[in-house]
Structures are given as structure tokens and as C-alpha cells.
Scaffold this motif. Structure first.
Motif, PDB file in Angstrom:
ATOM      1  N   UNK A 179       0.811  -1.222   0.000  1.00  0.00           N
ATOM      2  CA  UNK A 179       0.000   0.000   0.000  1.00  0.00           C
ATOM      3  C   UNK A 179       0.843   1.271   0.000  1.00  0.00           C
ATOM      4  N   UNK A 180       1.863   1.301  -0.814  1.00  0.00           N
ATOM      5  CA  UNK A 180       2.729   2.487  -0.956  1.00  0.00           C
ATOM      6  C   UNK A 180       3.469   2.853   0.323  1.00  0.00           C
ATOM      7  N   UNK A 181       3.644   1.891   1.201  1.00  0.00           N
ATOM      8  CA  UNK A 181       4.431   2.090   2.426  1.00  0.00           C
ATOM      9  C   UNK A 181       5.639   1.157   2.346  1.00  0.00           C
ATOM     10  N   UNK A 182       6.824   1.747   2.336  1.00  0.00           N
ATOM     11  CA  UNK A 182       8.061   0.969   2.340  1.00  0.00           C
ATOM     12  C   UNK A 182       8.350   0.577   3.782  1.00  0.00           C
ATOM     13  N   UNK A 183       8.521  -0.718   4.025  1.00  0.00           N
ATOM     14  CA  UNK A 183       8.765  -1.221   5.375  1.00  0.00           C
ATOM     15  C   UNK A 183      10.145  -1.867   5.422  1.00  0.00           C
ATOM     16  N   UNK A 184      10.923  -1.481   6.423  1.00  0.00           N
ATOM     17  CA  UNK A 184      12.247  -2.066   6.575  1.00  0.00           C
ATOM     18  C   UNK A 184      12.695  -1.987   8.021  1.00  0.00           C
ATOM     19  N   UNK A 185      13.720  -2.777   8.332  1.00  0.00           N
ATOM     20  CA  UNK A 185      14.356  -2.751   9.646  1.00  0.00           C
ATOM     21  C   UNK A 185      15.744  -2.178   9.465  1.00  0.00           C
ATOM     22  N   UNK A 186      16.214  -1.467  10.477  1.00  0.00           N
ATOM     23  CA  UNK A 186      17.590  -0.979  10.435  1.00  0.00           C
ATOM     24  C   UNK A 186      18.336  -1.483  11.668  1.00  0.00           C
ATOM     25  N   UNK A 187      19.598  -1.762  11.436  1.00  0.00           N
ATOM     26  CA  UNK A 187      20.504  -2.211  12.487  1.00  0.00           C
ATOM     27  C   UNK A 187      21.697  -1.272  12.450  1.00  0.00           C
ATOM     28  N   UNK A 188      21.987  -0.634  13.564  1.00  0.00           N
ATOM     29  CA  UNK A 188      23.125   0.285  13.616  1.00  0.00           C
ATOM     30  C   UNK A 188      24.269  -0.364  14.388  1.00  0.00           C
ATOM     31  N   UNK A 189      25.476  -0.242  13.816  1.00  0.00           N
ATOM     32  CA  UNK A 189      26.679  -0.788  14.443  1.00  0.00           C
ATOM     33  C   UNK A 189      27.741   0.297  14.552  1.00  0.00           C
ATOM     34  N   UNK A 190      28.414   0.295  15.679  1.00  0.00           N
ATOM     35  CA  UNK A 190      29.501   1.230  15.966  1.00  0.00           C
ATOM     36  C   UNK A 190      30.692   0.892  15.071  1.00  0.00           C
ATOM     37  N   UNK A 191      31.140   1.856  14.275  1.00  0.00           N
ATOM     38  CA  UNK A 191      32.253   1.621  13.365  1.00  0.00           C
ATOM     39  C   UNK A 191      33.604   1.550  14.044  1.00  0.00           C
ATOM     40  N   UNK A 192      33.664   1.993  15.297  1.00  0.00           N
ATOM     41  CA  UNK A 192      34.934   1.967  16.024  1.00  0.00           C
ATOM     42  C   UNK A 192      35.189   0.613  16.688  1.00  0.00           C
TER      43      UNK A 192
END
Length: 164
Positions: free
Chosen positions: A129-142
Motif C-alpha cells: 500500500x505504498x508504504x516501504x517497510x524495513x528494519x535498520x541495524x546500527x553498528x559502531x564503526x569503532x
């Protein structure tokens, strides 16, 4: 091997989302070598490895190490590379970014609070229905450690998008 309109040829080797591409001059001497981790969102695909460019005689004329390339002129590259982050996210969430076709994208960004260069890896969930659904995972680059996980929805323009 495929031939392009500009008189050069290309050979591509793919394994899951990982790809190595070789381009050749019209004399079939190597022109360039590039490596990518491809995602559903081609604009969020991630170049890896050492890009190499060659002259028409096949001599190396330039190279760029995408894994140590500074984030910008005043900010160094993250200490952890995408291969280390791939291991962490697979361990933490059983998400194999090198083989899972739901990989939506990989982005490097500078965290405004910490000043660190971090990774965001996105997983495509759908576009109903014109809604993009996604999950995000953030990781520390250090240090390569998990920072946060979010589910997101974004309204697409009327009629959706042909591609992301």
C-alpha cells in the motif's frame, strides 16, 4: 563476458550479494576491477575491497582501498570494516548480509552525538500500500558493537517507486 556499447567488455562474478566486476578496454586488456555488496536499493549498495584502474596496456594507474577510505577529509574511516560488521550482525540477528536477498542497503554515517562513523544496515520487509517497510541495524564503526535496532515505514509517492 558481456560487451557494452562503448566498446568495452565486462565480466562479473557473483556469490549471493557479493560481486566482483572486471571491465576491459577494447583491446581486451583489463580496465578496472571493482567489488560490491549489492542490495535491493542499488543506491545503498556498498563498494568494498580495492578498486583498481588500468591503462590500455594493462598497467595499474590508480587504486582506492574502499575499506580504509576516509569518511571525509577530516574524518577517518571506521576502524571496523564491513566484513567484521557482517559477522556481528549475523551473530546478533542471524542476518547474513552477504547472502540474504532482503538486504535493502548499507550506509556509513557520522553519529552526531558521538562523532563516530557508524554503519546502518537495512533489511527490506515489504512495500504494501505504498508504504516501504524495513528494519535498520546500527553498528559502531569503532568497536563493531551493536548500537540499535528499529523498524521503519516510509510513505512512497503515489503509485510507488519503480525501484528504490
Amino acid at each position: 563476458m558481456e560487451y557494452e556499447k562503448d566498446n568495452f567488455a565486462r565480466t562479473t562474478f557473483e556469490k549471493g550479494n557479493y560481486s566482483i566486476s572486471y571491465q576491459y578496454h577494447s583491446n581486451l586488456k583489463i580496465k578496472s576491477k571493482n567489488e560490491y555488496i549489492y542490495a535491493i536499493s542499488r543506491s545503498r549498495s556498498f563498494q568494498v575491497g580495492i578498486e583498481k584502474n588500468y591503462d590500455e596496456q594493462g598497467n595499474l594507474i590508480s587504486s582506492i582501498n574502499w575499506e580504509t577510505l576516509p569518511y571525509d577529509e577530516n574524518i577517518s574511516a571506521p576502524k571496523k570494516n564491513i566484513w567484521e560488521i557482517a559477522k556481528e550482525i549475523n551473530h546478533d540477528f542471524n542476518f547474513d548480509i552477504l547472502n540474504d536477498k532482503s538486504l535493502f542497503g548499507i550506509v556509513l554515517f557520522q553519529d552526531k552525538k558521538t562523532g563516530k562513523v557508524n554503519y546502518t544496515i537495512s533489511k527490506f520487509l515489504g512495500d504494501d500500500n505504498d508504504i516501504l517497510k524495513f528494519e535498520t541495524y546500527e553498528y559502531d564503526g569503532e568497536n563493531g558493537k551493536f548500537v540499535k535496532h528499529e523498524k521503519k515505514e516510509v510513505k512512497l509517492p503515489k503509485g510507488g517507486l519503480i525501484h528504490y
